[in-house]
Design a protein around this motif. Structure first.
Motif, PDB file in Angstrom:
ATOM      1  N   ASP A 141       7.568   1.712 -14.934  1.00 52.23           N
ATOM      2  CA  ASP A 141       6.563   0.648 -14.903  1.00 52.23           C
ATOM      3  C   ASP A 141       5.237   1.152 -15.468  1.00 52.23           C
ATOM      4  O   ASP A 141       4.823   2.282 -15.226  1.00 52.23           O
ATOM      5  CB  ASP A 141       6.373   0.217 -13.445  1.00 52.23           C
ATOM      6  N   ASP A 142       4.556   0.279 -16.226  1.00 50.66           N
ATOM      7  CA  ASP A 142       3.278   0.660 -16.831  1.00 50.66           C
ATOM      8  C   ASP A 142       2.268   1.133 -15.796  1.00 50.66           C
ATOM      9  O   ASP A 142       1.417   1.976 -16.082  1.00 50.66           O
ATOM     10  CB  ASP A 142       2.690  -0.523 -17.611  1.00 50.66           C
ATOM     11  N   ALA A 143       2.347   0.609 -14.580  1.00 51.83           N
ATOM     12  CA  ALA A 143       1.396   0.984 -13.532  1.00 51.83           C
ATOM     13  C   ALA A 143       1.521   2.446 -13.139  1.00 51.83           C
ATOM     14  O   ALA A 143       0.590   3.029 -12.577  1.00 51.83           O
ATOM     15  CB  ALA A 143       1.606   0.107 -12.301  1.00 51.83           C
ATOM     16  N   TYR A 144       2.678   3.046 -13.448  1.00 52.35           N
ATOM     17  CA  TYR A 144       2.924   4.430 -13.031  1.00 52.35           C
ATOM     18  C   TYR A 144       2.736   5.433 -14.166  1.00 52.35           C
ATOM     19  O   TYR A 144       2.889   6.642 -13.969  1.00 52.35           O
ATOM     20  CB  TYR A 144       4.352   4.596 -12.489  1.00 52.35           C
ATOM     21  N   ARG A 145       2.437   4.965 -15.364  1.00 50.72           N
ATOM     22  CA  ARG A 145       2.492   5.836 -16.537  1.00 50.72           C
ATOM     23  C   ARG A 145       1.482   6.984 -16.498  1.00 50.72           C
ATOM     24  O   ARG A 145       1.691   8.017 -17.122  1.00 50.72           O
ATOM     25  CB  ARG A 145       2.291   5.017 -17.818  1.00 50.72           C
ATOM     26  N   GLU A 146       0.388   6.820 -15.765  1.00 49.95           N
ATOM     27  CA  GLU A 146      -0.588   7.893 -15.685  1.00 49.95           C
ATOM     28  C   GLU A 146      -0.249   8.911 -14.604  1.00 49.95           C
ATOM     29  O   GLU A 146      -0.971   9.894 -14.432  1.00 49.95           O
ATOM     30  CB  GLU A 146      -1.990   7.315 -15.419  1.00 49.95           C
ATOM     31  N   LEU A 147       0.834   8.680 -13.890  1.00 49.16           N
ATOM     32  CA  LEU A 147       1.256   9.588 -12.829  1.00 49.16           C
ATOM     33  C   LEU A 147       2.478  10.380 -13.315  1.00 49.16           C
ATOM     34  O   LEU A 147       3.287   9.875 -14.095  1.00 49.16           O
ATOM     35  CB  LEU A 147       1.589   8.801 -11.565  1.00 49.16           C
ATOM     36  N   PRO A 148       2.630  11.627 -12.859  1.00 49.71           N
ATOM     37  CA  PRO A 148       3.649  12.536 -13.432  1.00 49.71           C
ATOM     38  C   PRO A 148       5.066  12.324 -12.908  1.00 49.71           C
ATOM     39  O   PRO A 148       5.697  13.246 -12.387  1.00 49.71           O
ATOM     40  CB  PRO A 148       3.115  13.915 -13.037  1.00 49.71           C
ATOM     41  N   ARG A 162      -6.003   7.110  -7.666  1.00 51.58           N
ATOM     42  CA  ARG A 162      -5.056   6.683  -8.705  1.00 51.58           C
ATOM     43  C   ARG A 162      -3.691   6.386  -8.106  1.00 51.58           C
ATOM     44  O   ARG A 162      -3.024   5.404  -8.482  1.00 51.58           O
ATOM     45  CB  ARG A 162      -4.943   7.766  -9.782  1.00 51.58           C
ATOM     46  N   ILE A 163      -3.258   7.228  -7.179  1.00 52.50           N
ATOM     47  CA  ILE A 163      -1.949   7.031  -6.550  1.00 52.50           C
ATOM     48  C   ILE A 163      -1.925   5.720  -5.773  1.00 52.50           C
ATOM     49  O   ILE A 163      -0.996   4.909  -5.906  1.00 52.50           O
ATOM     50  CB  ILE A 163      -1.610   8.214  -5.630  1.00 52.50           C
ATOM     51  N   HIS A 164      -2.955   5.492  -4.973  1.00 49.34           N
ATOM     52  CA  HIS A 164      -2.967   4.282  -4.149  1.00 49.34           C
ATOM     53  C   HIS A 164      -3.233   3.021  -4.972  1.00 49.34           C
ATOM     54  O   HIS A 164      -2.830   1.919  -4.567  1.00 49.34           O
ATOM     55  CB  HIS A 164      -4.001   4.428  -3.030  1.00 49.34           C
ATOM     56  N   ALA A 165      -3.889   3.155  -6.104  1.00 50.05           N
ATOM     57  CA  ALA A 165      -4.063   2.004  -6.982  1.00 50.05           C
ATOM     58  C   ALA A 165      -2.730   1.575  -7.577  1.00 50.05           C
ATOM     59  O   ALA A 165      -2.436   0.376  -7.700  1.00 50.05           O
ATOM     60  CB  ALA A 165      -5.061   2.336  -8.084  1.00 50.05           C
ATOM     61  N   ALA A 166      -1.914   2.545  -7.956  1.00 50.15           N
ATOM     62  CA  ALA A 166      -0.601   2.245  -8.542  1.00 50.15           C
ATOM     63  C   ALA A 166       0.445   1.927  -7.486  1.00 50.15           C
ATOM     64  O   ALA A 166       1.362   1.133  -7.725  1.00 50.15           O
ATOM     65  CB  ALA A 166      -0.139   3.426  -9.393  1.00 50.15           C
ATOM     66  N   LEU A 167       0.304   2.546  -6.311  1.00 49.76           N
ATOM     67  CA  LEU A 167       1.305   2.421  -5.259  1.00 49.76           C
ATOM     68  C   LEU A 167       0.596   2.116  -3.937  1.00 49.76           C
ATOM     69  O   LEU A 167       0.427   2.988  -3.087  1.00 49.76           O
ATOM     70  CB  LEU A 167       2.119   3.723  -5.133  1.00 49.76           C
ATOM     71  N   PRO A 168       0.152   0.882  -3.746  1.00 46.42           N
ATOM     72  CA  PRO A 168      -0.589   0.519  -2.526  1.00 46.42           C
ATOM     73  C   PRO A 168       0.213   0.840  -1.264  1.00 46.42           C
ATOM     74  O   PRO A 168       1.443   0.766  -1.260  1.00 46.42           O
ATOM     75  CB  PRO A 168      -0.801  -0.982  -2.678  1.00 46.42           C
ATOM     76  N   ARG A 169      -0.502   1.136  -0.187  1.00 50.47           N
ATOM     77  CA  ARG A 169       0.175   1.566   1.032  1.00 50.47           C
ATOM     78  C   ARG A 169       0.939   0.413   1.700  1.00 50.47           C
ATOM     79  O   ARG A 169       2.015   0.624   2.261  1.00 50.47           O
ATOM     80  CB  ARG A 169      -0.834   2.177   2.005  1.00 50.47           C
ATOM     81  N   LEU A 170       0.395  -0.784   1.696  1.00 53.99           N
ATOM     82  CA  LEU A 170       1.098  -1.948   2.241  1.00 53.99           C
ATOM     83  C   LEU A 170       1.516  -1.736   3.698  1.00 53.99           C
ATOM     84  O   LEU A 170       2.588  -2.156   4.116  1.00 53.99           O
ATOM     85  CB  LEU A 170       2.332  -2.300   1.384  1.00 53.99           C
TER      86      LEU A 170
END
Length: 226
Positions: free
Chosen positions: A2-9, A154-162
């Motif tokens: 997913d494009d939302a994750y592309r900046e994460l390794p 950056r992590i929480h922006a791409a993968l919110p805790r919910l």
């Protein structure tokens, strides 16, 4: 990916992408995001120990272990065992069906099955130890290592805790209330159910003397515990 994750390794192998698609389709979004973050934190904690991805451990296997570690909390993974074991079995079936070697499948099975057993998991190979470390860090970032604040953002922006911790609790307890044998006394799922129901656990002696038993307490006089 997913494009939302592309900046994460995250790994971009075919197996990794297939597993992301599969897990995202069966898990609650909060649990899926927790699993993805667990990899990022596990990898970070490994680096703090001097462990380099694909140098000191198989990065794809770490990712798969993290991604699948709570698969037993999905409807598809909800079998008749504790959720960690159900998840390990589901992970093994899925990866085997994708053509992964038995040796690699065994590593992921161990990573998923042991993720509730910190003292054991951390003595195992990094692909197993870092799944437990990363999953634990996502729920309570204790220890000497602190992630840079901008990386956490950056992590929480791409993968919110919910509400991850609350969703995990409700899902574990919900499964176990439907199938009580999934939460035996003194296990982690059992403790969560006890907290919810306020039931009293049986003592060791009660467990050992309920029928059928070997009558080990008949006529026994304790010499150490009085």
């Amino acid at each position: 990916m997913d494009d939302a994750y592309r900046e994460l390794p995250f790994p971009g192998t075919d197996m990794a992408l297939k597993t992301v698609h599969y897990v995202k389709g069966i898990e609650e979004p909060a649990i899926f995001n927790h699993s993805m973050r667990s990899y990022l934190y596990g990898r970070f904690l490994g680096e703090q120990q001097g462990l380099q991805p694909d140098g000191d451990y198989d990065d794809e296997l770490l990712f798969l272990g993290c991604l699948l570690h709570d698969a037993g909390l999905s409807a598809e993974g909800n079998g008749d065992q504790r959720f960690d074991i159900d998840g390990a079995d589901l992970a093994a079936r899925f990866l085997t069906d994708q053509g992964m070697s038995a040796e690699k499948v065994d590593v992921v099975w161990d990573a998923v099955a042991l993720h509730l057993h910190y003292e054991i998991a951390i003595r195992k190979r990094p692909e197993i130890a870092l799944v437990t470390a990363g999953a634990g860090y996502d729920l309570g970032p204790e220890g000497p290592h602190t992630l840079p604040a901008d990386y956490v953002h950056r992590i929480h922006a791409a993968l919110p805790r919910l509400h991850a911790a609350a969703v995990l609790y409700d899902t574990i307890v919900g499964q176990a209330l439907g199938k009580p044998h999934k939460a035996p006394p003194f296990s982690m799922p059992g403790e969560l159910v006890r907290q919810r129901t306020r039931e009293t656990w049986p003592t060791w002696e009660q467990l050992m003397t309920q029928p059928p038993s070997w009558n080990d307490y008949d006529g026994y006089q304790s010499k150490r515990c009085e």
